[in-house]
Structures are given as structure tokens and as C-alpha cells.
Motif scaffolding. Structure first.
Motif, PDB file in Angstrom:
ATOM      1  N   LEU A 187       0.840  -1.193   0.000  1.00 40.68           N
ATOM      2  CA  LEU A 187       0.000   0.000   0.000  1.00 40.68           C
ATOM      3  C   LEU A 187       0.881   1.251   0.000  1.00 40.68           C
ATOM      4  O   LEU A 187       0.747   2.138  -0.839  1.00 40.68           O
ATOM      5  N   VAL A 188       1.803   1.288   0.947  1.00 41.08           N
ATOM      6  CA  VAL A 188       2.654   2.457   1.095  1.00 41.08           C
ATOM      7  C   VAL A 188       3.610   2.588  -0.084  1.00 41.08           C
ATOM      8  O   VAL A 188       3.759   3.669  -0.667  1.00 41.08           O
ATOM      9  N   SER A 189       4.241   1.478  -0.471  1.00 37.82           N
ATOM     10  CA  SER A 189       5.230   1.599  -1.546  1.00 37.82           C
ATOM     11  C   SER A 189       4.562   1.968  -2.863  1.00 37.82           C
ATOM     12  O   SER A 189       5.123   2.710  -3.668  1.00 37.82           O
ATOM     13  N   LEU A 193       1.910   3.855  -3.169  1.00 39.02           N
ATOM     14  CA  LEU A 193       1.620   5.289  -3.085  1.00 39.02           C
ATOM     15  C   LEU A 193       2.854   6.108  -3.426  1.00 39.02           C
ATOM     16  O   LEU A 193       2.786   7.119  -4.133  1.00 39.02           O
ATOM     17  N   MET A 194       4.011   5.651  -2.925  1.00 40.17           N
ATOM     18  CA  MET A 194       5.256   6.365  -3.227  1.00 40.17           C
ATOM     19  C   MET A 194       5.572   6.292  -4.727  1.00 40.17           C
ATOM     20  O   MET A 194       6.052   7.247  -5.321  1.00 40.17           O
TER      21      MET A 194
END
Lengths: 314, 390, 516
Positions: B163-165, B167-168
Motif C-alpha cells: 500500500l505504502v510503496s 503510493l510512493m
């Protein structure tokens, strides 16, 4: 290439650069702390972006109509808390996947603020026509007279100082208070908390409300300290950055601060990119890239620790 | 007195149970229907209240919001235009979410897919009809697939939060794209536009005076493909099994990790294609200086379609209908188009809330059970009578 | 004090219709250690859940200190001085022992968590009951034995006078067990009542004052431990369920299919779960594995079905080493697997019956056209299987999650038995399902045996293993402790002795289970 290194040295010896780092870090720091407390309670606050938008907007409107920037700040904070509670209601009470709640909240936040700008101002993208205030800057007596250090540390907005103080407050809350103990317990092992009568949903709701409060500060900073008005999409993805910074800082206040500063550092650097003769877009890419790499390193480390445990006990 | 033997009676009860079970299925789907209706109702009410409270001429505004697509050819064409990218990202999210992979990198896929397609049309294959757009779209797809594959592999290999990666990745795509635009492809005569895309590379318009382009056919094909893939092939079956219960999937002999990555590659490919189609269908020069938001739209659409591409036409039509309405309302009646996001967000929340109207559900189940009991008693009475007569 | 705790005529029927406790009476005195013995699923856990307020009885009364109480929640039970130590600890790993102990009843200094006070209180109670632990250690750094002590302290600090311990020694080393027993004795001296749930009769004999035996949801009486032998307890505990006997012909075993040799495994905590297990299963025979749960069966099944990791030893199917194969390859070798927990592993609840039936066959050419699935072929076969296996449903498109337990299990069995089979591994194939489905599934297994398959059957249901197996091994403590080449003249009583570790065969006798 000598010019590059000289210019880079020029930036790094310029007090203004460090001043900028501190300043641009502040909103990300608030938001990251907000994500961190929610994460500690086992809830990923994907809706931080939307919460910040709504708070930033509410702050400007309240400030403009009351004539007091402080009323604006309070209103922004209340809006943030309410949005945090909305996330809690749908995620905990109605059992919607909290990530999807966050995505929906971001959608609503973006839409509602974009819609209301026009309603309140007749303008389609900013609230510049409203007379909303700026939160005051503080020149710290004594400190401001110290050469170099004074110009870096003094003269910041009051919220900038608060954001760094907030690191300590959050650390205190998480690690020194009963509430913090419960939040950490609920996040790590809800069954353990429930078995001794700690209300899991209640504790998570409180954590999300605090997370919303941080989002409120972050939003207020954007529209009443960073800028003096609200503009569409003013947060520019800082809510998502906060989520990443929080993950990389393993949801600790101190870790959150370090990862937020990492962002702030590159963000500030990108504004100086032109003097370095390197494309500012590539410099802007750096914090995201750094987060991605950091996240991977962090994940590998976690993995290794797990494996180590398995092996030592064998 | 003659009675049914015990065996016969059991057999009869069994058939009765089977007959009645068939009806009981519908309680859940009935409740689902009710919930969907309620969610749409709440979303619509909020939107209407906001319009009524803020519009200068509420009647007119509401009229445009609710009926614009029927009011002119241009509006209708806008509706189709809105549908096209949504079908792409909706399909992509359906595939990834079916495998339960929360990859949000479609923003990046869509953006860079558009950029690469434009670059292809400006520099690579500029003037071959049919081949030029095809190359552009394929290249867009490949780039899109790479964008979602990176976070997927990071998760597969090191368990880094996808999820986070992802978004990045979106922001990395945006800034790398902007860098490429401003340093290599920008027409010096403009502020933020690239050199023009070759005419032959553009997707042809269908009807004069509208912006409906042949991308709609590709979008339709992709939607059909997504449906067939997910519901008519062994790969799709394996993806869904992985999404539903990974332990079960592993136990059944499926390669769960590889399937998870695969779903994201396909999703990214479709997302990238979407960007390419959008670019080649609507623009003469590349000019996106921000993420397009179609990746997020994909999530909304997939939620409306319950992750099944079969429902995508309906879901996109629904969303596009009101977006068109809001768009027309924004310039005809001065109500900001952003209203439609509030409308969509609220509906998403209530659509997903399984506990929403839980009390009603309990009541419905009870009423159904009660009705069934009465029916069974009636049936049994009849049978006993028949048995007695025999 | 006599009748400090009384549970009177307790009946508990779960929502799925299972009667877990049937008119159970139980009483404990102040200052005694009272054992509750019973097989898996006998109803011990349910009785304790009722006492700790996790579940509520349909009928019956609970009387504590002479007063009837309604235990509507664990909190209520804690208030009444009842404490529970679960087998799976509920602790927060990153917090210290003191923080875990004081969670929910934190000592406060304003809004501050008074850490010093918490440590002090924890230390005080440790000293009082002679627990030697460091309140400042983190849970993630301490051993299982210490974790258990923390759980006991958690109960004591909340004023527990009645302490329920659910199979407390299952996770402990012998030294830790010894230490635990000394502490429990101290607690008894201090006037606490301890309810000790266990299968280990030597421990019951060593530690407890009285024992209540439960079998199939009913009490088989309470005895002074001094008056009964381990064999007596075993006899009362172990007994086959309702007689449901499947008639079968004598097995005609042929070549060996599954060979397990010297298998040794460890769990994630480094505890040995299998200790040199060797046996063979041949074509046309059913090998049953009897044993109280948690004696290595899980590890054994995992190693055979492709879910195990590490360890040493050999596992082969038809002479082929399978240790390095993945599950897909294993299934190609003819392994099918009816898993212990159908809901976790056996089905995807939201998918249809049809889709669940086809899960392991999705790659077969028969069910695929060039690119897409061959729906006609799938429909034809799945419909047939639904009929053959008597799955009661509204149609093949119904989600499996809407079926009753017995029908879900039939779906699992149908899928597995309609695959290419050489070796059928069944783990608790009829647990928690109705008699009709049970009978059906058992018949199918015998039929598959007769068709020349090797069947490995693990079951906690003694009636099931005794009836179905052609040969039987008993596992205890990760080892095979008995091997019966002929099942016909074993008695339940005998089996009980081996299952509960009272008796063990010679190495030579056990060695018979493995055939080269």
C-alpha cells in the motif's frame, strides 16, 4: 561539476536552507504523528489526506468569519477530530475495511472542500478573497540573537514549534500514560486487551480521534501558516507521505520525526535545485525514492529479526 | 391407520428442506439490494440537499445534475468520454482487488502510460495508421505494468507494505514524468505542452463534433477480457481463490505468491493502457502536470462493481452519468463539480458497510424463517393428509 | 470451606445444535486442586467457558460462596474472583511484565501510568506467591514458562480465588512443569481453588486432590485422586461415541505407498514436536492414528501434506522422496488431504460449491478449452459430485459458506476423493458434523480403500479410528507409543493407556509399523 559541489556547499552553509527544512517538515510531522498513533492502535489511517483538507478549509472559513485566527485554529482541530471519528465509526462500528474508509474519506474531503470554496468565495480554486488570518510567528528572545542558529531556529510559525514539541507530547502520551499503554496493547494484541476488560473499539476510537486532531493541526498549518489561504488540493499528497513516513518510522514519535525531516530535507532541497543546475523534479523525487528504499530496508530488517528469533530458539 | 414410513418421511422432509432453502438464499441478496438502494439514496439526498442549499437557481441545478446527459449530444458524448478511462482503471482494480492485493499504484501507471504513448506518437511510430496507436497503447501498458510490479515484487520478496510503496511509486512516476516532459519533450513554444503527437497515432473520433473515440472499443474489449480472465479462465479462478482464502489456495496447490504479483502486473498493464488511450484519444500534446485521479476512480468503480468486471458497464455508466450531470451543472448553474466526489464517497462508505442496516437484516431473516416454518408445516400437513388418503 | 464453587445441572447447547454439556454437576472446595479430565470434545472447555462467563448456560445454576451468580462476561467472572489461564496466552509482546499485569487496572498518577507503582505491585504479588520473575522484562524476551506465570499473576492480582488452568503443561518443559506444580501447591496452601484441566494422568495423580471426569458432555463422577488409579481414570474417560459402525471387509494390502522414517520436527519455539516417527501405509489399507490432540499429529500431517518446514527424516510416496515437493507436485503424486479445519483450509467460503469442488483440478486439460475453462465439463462433473456425495444445497452456485457443517465437509471430501488418489490423508474427517454425513464420509473412505488407495486417518474420535482402521498406531509426546497390526481385539481401555502415556510398547513392537 565543480560548480555543482560549490553550489551544494553553498546551500548547506546557508541558514535559510535549514530554516526551510524545519518549516516544510512541520505539516508532514503533524500528519505522521497522527498516522503513528492510529497505527499504534492497529488502525491504518489512510484518510489523513482528507482529514487535512477538511481541517485546512474549516480553519480558513472560521478564521475569516470570526475574524480570529485562533477561532480558525480551534475550528480546524474540531473538524479534524470529527473526521477521525467518522473514520472510526465506519471502520469500527460498521466494520468497513479501514483502508477503503480512508480512500472514501479522502474522496469526500477533496470533493467537499472543492465544492465549498465556490460556495463561500465565488472563486473556483482558492479562498484568497476571504480575509483569513495567519497564525503568528515567534521570535524567540535570546535565541534569535545567536548567530546562524538564531536565524535557523527563531522566527518560525507557532505551529512549527508545536509540531516538534508534539513529538515529545506524543511520546509522552504513548509511553507514559495509561491511555498510551492501552492504545499499544489494543494495537498489538486486541485479545489480551479485551481479556482484561479494556474496550478495544473504544480505545481505537480515541486513537483515531487523536489522529484526527493531528490531521487538524497539519491542515491548519497548511492554510494558516504555510499559506494564508485555502487552495484546492493544498495538501498535495502530504497525507500519503505521512502514511509512508509513519511506516518507515515504525509508528514511533521519534522515528516519525526523523522520517518527516528526511522528507522536509529533500523537499527544501528541491526548491534550491535550480541553483544546482539539476532538474528540480528529480530532486523532488528523492524523498519518495528514499522512503521506498527505507521501507524496503526496514522490512528486510524486520524479516531478519524474525528469522533470528526462530534460529536462536531452535 | 396408514402413516408414512420413517424413511419416506425423512425423504420428504429433505425435499421440503431443499425447496425451502432455495428461497432462503434470497434473504441475503434482498438485503444487499436494500443496502445498495439505501446507499445510493443517502448519497443522492446529501448531494441534492447541498445543491438546494447552495445553488442560486436550485431547480435548474438539480435538473442538470439529474438529467444532463439526455439534454444534448455534447453532454451525452461527455458521458461516454468519462466512461472510457473508468473502464480501464475499474478493470485493473477489479483484478487486483479480486486477488486481495491493495496496490494503489494505478495513478502512476495511468500517468506514465499516457506519457509513453504520447512519446511514442511524437518520436517512435508517428505516421503509420493503426500501428502507431497500437504501439503507443502497448508501450503504455508495459510501462504501467512495470509501475505496479515494483511494489508487488517488493512485497513478495521482502514483505514491504505494498500500500505504502505503491503510493510512493505514484509520486515517483509523476515527478519523473514531469522531468521528462520539461527536459526532453516540451515544445519551447508552450509552457507545459509537449511537441504534437503524430496525427496517425491519435485514436480516431467516431462522430463528428464529439470526442467519442475508438478508445471506447478498446475499453470494452479490456472489460470483457477482465471478466473472462477472472471468471472464465483457470488463472482468474486461481486469482480469486487466492484473494478469498490464501491458505485454501495454497492447500489446493496454487502458487499464491506468484498469483499475487501476476494480478498486479495485469492490473498495471491495463492501467497503463488506459492512460495511453486517454492520451491518444483526447489530446494532441502531452500536457498532464499532475496525477489524473483515474487510479483512485478505479477503486471507487471496483467497489461499485463488487470487484466483478461484469458490473463495470453499469457502475461506470452510473458514475459517469452523475459526473456529466455535475459537470454541466458546474458551468450552467454554478455548482462546483467537486460535489460529485462527495456523492461518490458517501455511497462508497455505505455500500461497503455490511453492518449497515444490520437490524433490518436480522428482522428479514427472522421473518423469512417464520414464513418458511409456516410453509413447511403446511406442506407437512398436506403430505400427512395425502399419506393418510393413500 | 465445602462447596465453595458449585455448578448445578448445567446444560449448554451451541447455536449449531451441538450439546456440549448435558446436565453437568461440578463442585470444588476452597483450597483444593481439582482436575477435570476428558477427551477432546468431551465438554471440559465448554464447562470452563461457562464458568468464566465467555458463554452462558441454557440451563443450570452457578453458585459461588453460597450465592447464585450470573456470569454474563469474563469481567463479571473476574469480579467474582475467577481467573483463567488459557492454553494460548493473551499477552502483549512489546510490553513489560508489569505493564501486562496491570493493563486495565493501571495505577495512576494523574493521567500518568505510574510505572513504579505497577512494578512495585507486581513485585509484591510475585513475592507473596513466590514467583521468581522480573517485572521489567518484556514479554517478547521471556520463555513460555515465565509467560504462564505472568498469566497466573494477572489473575491473582485481580483477586482470583478460583484459578482455571487449561492444559497448562502442554507447552512446558519438564522443569517448568515441576516449577509450576510447586507454585500451584503454594497457592493451594494460601487457600486458592485451582481447576486443573489435563489429559496427563500422571500429573493429575501427582498434583490434584480430586478429579471430575467428563465424557461426551456428561460427568462420570468426582473422585478423590488418592482412591483411583490412572487406569481407573482412563477407563472412565475413554469411550467410543454413539455406536456407528461401518461394515467393511478385511483389508487386502499391497505395495507400500507412504513411508515415513525417523521423522523429527520442531515447532517455532524450538520444542520437539516429532521424535523419530516411522511407519508405512500400503495400498488398500487404512492406517489410523489415535492420540490425544497435541501429541505430534499436526506436525506429522504438515510434513506429509507439504505444509511442514525444517526437521529431519524421510517421507516418500511410492518410493519417491516428497520432502522437497510443493503442494501442486504432491497432488500430482496422488496425495489428497481432508484438512483438520475445513473453514480455515478446506474451503473458500464466499466461493460457490462448484468453484470449491474444482479447486485442485483447475489445471486439468479436461476442464480447460484452449484459453477458457470448459464450463460444460465442470458443470457436468460438479453436479454429479454434488449428487454422488449427497451435498444438500440449492444448487452448485450456492456459496459454500451458507451450507451446514456436514455439507461443507462433504464438499471437501467430494473434491478430494474425486481427484487422482493414491494416498488419502484425513485429519478429523467427521469432526463436528451430523451423524448422516459422518456415516457417509466413513463409507466413502472404506470404499476408497477397497479401490486400492492408501488411507492415513488421524482422528480424536476413538470410535472412528477403531472402526475404520485396519492398523492402528498411537501417538504420545511426539512418538509412536503403540502399534496394533490388528485392530479387532483392541479395547478402548488399552488404547486409553497408551494415549494417556500410562503404557508404552517395546521398540520392537512399535518397529512393526514400518515395513521396508
Amino acid at each position: 561539476m565543480t560548480g555543482f559541489w560549490e553550489n551544494l556547499a553553498g546551500i548547506f552553509t546557508n541558514a535559510n536552507f535549514y530554516f526551510a527544512v524545519i518549516r516544510v517538515t512541520a505539516p508532514i510531522l503533524f500528519a505522521t504523528l497522527g498516522c503513528a498513533i492510529a497505527e499504534k492502535a492497529g488502525s491504518t489511517n489512510m484518510g489523513m489526506e482528507g482529514i487535512m483538507l477538511v481541517s485546512a478549509f474549516t480553519g480558513v472559513i472560521a478564521s475569516a468569519f470570526s475574524g480570529s485566527v485562533w477561532v480558525g485554529l480551534i475550528a480546524a482541530l474540531i473538524a479534524g477530530v470529527l473526521m477521525g471519528l467518522v473514520v472510526a465509526y465506519f471502520a469500527l462500528k460498521l466494520k468497513v475495511d479501514i483502508i477503503l474508509v480512508g480512500i472514501a474519506v479522502n474522496l469526500i474531503g477533496t470533493g467537499l472542500t472543492g465544492f465549498l470554496i465556490y460556495v463561500f468565495t465565488g472563486d473556483r480554486s482558492t479562498t484568497t478573497s476571504l480575509q483569513s488570518g495567519m497564525l503568528p510567528q515567534l521570535n524567540i528572545p535570546g535565541l534569535q540573537d545567536i548567530p546562524v542558529l538564531g536565524s535557523i531556529l527563531s522566527g518560525h510559525n507557532i505551529l512549527t514549534y508545536l509540531s516538534y514539541i508534539m513529538v515529545a507530547i506524543m511520546a509522552f502520551l504513548m509511553y507514559k500514560t495509561c491511555l498510551g499503554l492501552r492504545i499499544r496493547a489494543v494495537g498489538e494484541n486486541p485479545d489480551a486487551a479485551a481479556s482484561v476488560g479494556v474496550g478495544v473499539n473504544k480505545t481505537k476510537t480515541i486513537a483515531l480521534a487523536i489522529s484526527g486532531l493531528m490531521g487538524g493541526f497539519a491542515g491548519a498549518f497548511m492554510s494558516m501558516a504555510y499559506l494564508s489561504y485555502f487552495a484546492k488540493g493544498i495538501t498535495a499528497g502530504r497525507g500519503y507521505i505521512a502514511l509512508a513516513a509513519c511506516a518507515m518510522g515504525s509508528a514511533n514519535p521519534l522515528g516519525s520525526m526523523l522520517t518527516s525531516i528526511l522528507f522536509g530535507f529533500f523537499y527544501a532541497l528541491s526548491t534550491y535545485a535550480r541553483t544546482l543546475n539539476i532538474p528540480d523534479q528529480l530532486v523532488t523525487t528523492l524523498p519518495y525514492l528514499a522512503t521506498l528504499v527505507g521501507l524496503v530496508i526496514y522490512s528486510i530488517k524486520v524479516r531478519q529479526n524474525e528469522l533470528k528469533k526462530l534460529n536462536t530458539k531452535e | 391407520m396408514l402413516t408414512l414410513s420413517k424413511a419416506e418421511k425423512t425423504k420428504n422432509t429433505k425435499t421440503i428442506r431443499q425447496m425451502l432453502d432455495y428461497n432462503s438464499l434470497s434473504v441475503k441478496s434482498k438485503h444487499n439490494l436494500l443496502r445498495t438502494a439505501a446507499a445510493i439514496g443517502i448519497g443522492l439526498s446529501v448531494a441534492l440537499v447541498l445543491i438546494l442549499l447552495t445553488a442560486k437557481n436550485p431547480g435548474q441545478a438539480v435538473k442538470y445534475f439529474l438529467a444532463a446527459p439526455f439534454m444534448s449530444k455534447a453532454y451525452f458524448s461527455h458521458l461516454i468520454e468519462v466512461i472510457i478511462p473508468l473502464l480501464f482503471t475499474g478493470s485493473a482494480v477489479c483484478i487486483m482487488f479480486s486477488a486481495n492485493q491493495f496496490n494503489l499504484g494505478l495513478e502512476g501507471s495511468f500517468y506514465l502510460g499516457g506519457l509513453i504513448a504520447a512519446v511514442s506518437g511524437i518520436y517512435l511510430v508517428t505516421d503509420v495508421p493503426f500501428i502507431s496507436p497500437l504501439v503507443g497503447i502497448l508501450l503504455g501498458g508495459i510501462v504501467g505494468a512495470i509501475i505496479t510490479m515494483i511494489p508487488a515484487l517488493l512485497q513478495y520478496k521482502w514483505n514491504a507494505n505494498v500500500l505504502v510503496s505503491s503510493l510512493m511509486m505514484n509520486y515517483i512516476c509523476l515527478y519523473v514524468g514531469l522531468f521528462l516532459l520539461f527536459h526532453y519533450f516540451k515544445d519551447p513554444a508552450s509552457s507545459q505542452h509537449s511537441y504534437p503527437i503524430g496525427d496517425a497515432a491519435a485514436l480516431t473520433s467516431f462522430f463528428k463534433g464529439t470526442k467519442i473515440h475508438s478508445g471506447i472499443i478498446i475499453a470494452a474489449l479490456v472489460t470483457v477480457f477482465s471478466y473472462l480472465l477472472l471468471y472464465r479462465t483457470k488463472t482468474g479462478y486461481s486469482l480469486r481463490a487466492t484473494g478469498q482464502n490464501p491458505i485454501f489456495a495454497k492447500y489446493s496447490g496454487l502458487n499464491v505468491g506468484a498469483l499475487a504479483v501476476f494480478s498486479q502486473i495485469i492490473g498495471g498493464f491495463i492501467g497503463g493502457m488506459g492512460g495511453a488511450v486517454q492520451m491518444l484519444g483526447l489530446y494532441e500534446r502531452f500536457q498532464w502536470v499532475d496525477l489524473t485521479n483515474f487510479g483512485w476512480d478505479g477503486v471507487t468503480i471496483a467497489i461499485f462493481a463488487k470487484n466483478n468486471p461484469k458490473y463495470l458497464p453499469l457502475a461506470t455508466l452510473f458514475i459517469a452519468y452523475f459526473r456529466t450531470g455535475a459537470w454541466v451543472m458546474s458551468f450552467k448553474a454554478g455548482v462546483q463539480i467537486d460535489l460529485v466526489s462527495v456523492f461518490e464517497g458517501i455511497m462508497v462508505l455505505f455500500l461497503l458497510a455490511e453492518r449497515f442496516l444490520a437490524g433490518t437484516y436480522k428482522k428479514m431473516v427472522f421473518e423469512d424463517a417464520d414464513r418458511k416454518r409456516k410453509e413447511r408445516e403446511a406442506l407437512e400437513n398436506n403430505m400427512d393428509k395425502e399419506g393418510a388418503q393413500a | 470451606m465445602k462447596d465453595f464453587l458449585v455448578m448445578e445441572n448445567i446444560t449448554k447447547v451451541y447455536d449449531n445444535g451441538v450439546m456440549a454439556n448435558d446436565n453437568v454437576c461440578f463442585s470444588a472446595e476452597k483450597g483444593e486442586i481439582h482436575a477435570i479430565c476428558g477427551e477432546n470434545g468431551a465438554g471440559k472447555s465448554t464447562l470452563m467457558k461457562l464458568l468464566f462467563g465467555v458463554e452462558q448456560p441454557n440451563q443450570g445454576r452457578i453458585i459461588i460462596r453460597g450465592e447464585e451468580v450470573k456470569l454474563t462476561s469474563p469481567l463479571k467472572a473476574i469480579e467474582m474472583g475467577i481467573g483463567m489461564v488459557y492454553q494460548h496466552f493473551v499477552l502483549v509482546p512489546s510490553l513489560t511484565i508489569a505493564e501486562n499485569v496491570m493493563l486495565g487496572i493501571e495505577p495512576k498518577k494523574g493521567i500518568l501510568f505510574d510505572k513504579d507503582k505497577a512494578v512495585e505491585l507486581t513485585r509484591a504479588i510475585c513475592e507473596k506467591y513466590n514467583f521468581d520473575i522480573d517485572p521489567l522484562a518484556k514479554i517478547e524476551d521471556i520463555s513460555v514458562g515465565v509467560k504462564q506465570k505472568v498469566e497466573i499473576i494477572k489473575a491473582l492480582i485481580r483477586g482470583a480465588e478460583i484459578l482455571i488452568l487449561d492444559e497448562p503443561t502442554a507447552v512446558l518443559t519438564p522443569q517448568e512443569t515441576k516449577e509450576l506444580f510447586e507454585q500451584l501447591k503454594l497457592l493451594r496452601e494460601a487457600g486458592h481453588t485451582i481447576i486443573f484441566i489435563s489429559h496427563k494422568l500422571n500429573e493429575v495423580k501427582y498434583l490434584c486432590d480430586r478429579v471430575t471426569i467428563i465424557r461426551h458432555g456428561r460427568t462420570m463422577g468426582t473422585h478423590n485422586v488418592a482412591d483411583v488409579t490412572e487406569a481407573d481414570i482412563s477407563r472412565l474417560m475413554v469411550g467410543a461415541d454413539v455406536e456407528l459402525t461401518i461394515s467393511k471387509t478385511e483389508a487386502k494390502p499391497k505395495d507400500a505407498v507412504l513411508r515415513v522414517k525417523n521423522l523429527v520436527t520442531y515447532n517455532e519455539l524450538g520444542k520437539k514436536t516429532l521424535n523419530g516417527v516411522s511407519f508405512t501405509v500400503r495400498e488398500g489399507e487404512i492406517l489410523g492414528i489415535a492420540g490425544v490432540e497435541g501429541n505430534g499429529q499436526r506436525a506429522l500431517i504438515n510434513m506429509i501434506t507439504g505444509f511442514g518446514e525444517g526437521g529431519s527424516g524421510e517421507v516418500s510416496i511410492n518410493g519417491k522422496d516428497i520432502r522437497s515437493l510443493n503442494i501442486k507436485q504432491l497432488r500430482q503424486e496422488g496425495l489428497v488431504h481432508v484438512p483438520e479445519d475445513r473453514n480455515v483450509m478446506g474451503v473458500a467460503k464466499n466461493m460457490s460449491i462448484r468453484e470449491n469442488l474444482i479447486a485442485d483440478k483447475i489445471n486439468l486439460p479436461k476442464y480447460n478449452k484452449k484459453l477458457t475453462l470448459n464450463d460444460d465439463a465442470i458443470d457436468e462433473d460438479t453436479q454429479q459430485w454434488i449428487k454422488d456425495f449427497d451435498v444438500v444445497c440449492s444448487g452448485s452456485e450456492q456459496p459454500v459458506g451458507m451450507l451446514s457443517g456436514g455439507n461443507v465437509q462433504k464438499v471437501v471430501v467430494a473434491r478430494e476423493l474425486t481427484s487422482y488418489t493414491k494416498l488419502i490423508v484425513c485429519d478429523q474427517p467427521t469432526r463436528g458434523i451430523d451423524v448422516g454425513a459422518t456415516e457417509f464420509i466413513r463409507k466413502r473412505l472404506v470404499q476408497k480403500r477397497d479401490e486400492g488407495n492408501a488411507v492415513l486417518l488421524v482422528s480424536a474420535d476413538l470410535g472412528e479410528v477403531m472402526n475404520l482402521s485396519d492398523k492402528l498406531i498411537v501417538m504420545y509426546g511426539g512418538e509412536i507409543v503403540a502399534y496394533f497390526p490388528d485392530v479387532t481385539d483392541i479395547t478402548e481401555e488399552d488404547l486409553g493407556f497408551y494415549m494417556l502415556g500410562i503404557k508404552k510398547m517395546t521398540a520392537e513392537e512399535i518397529g512393526g509399523a514400518y515395513v521396508e
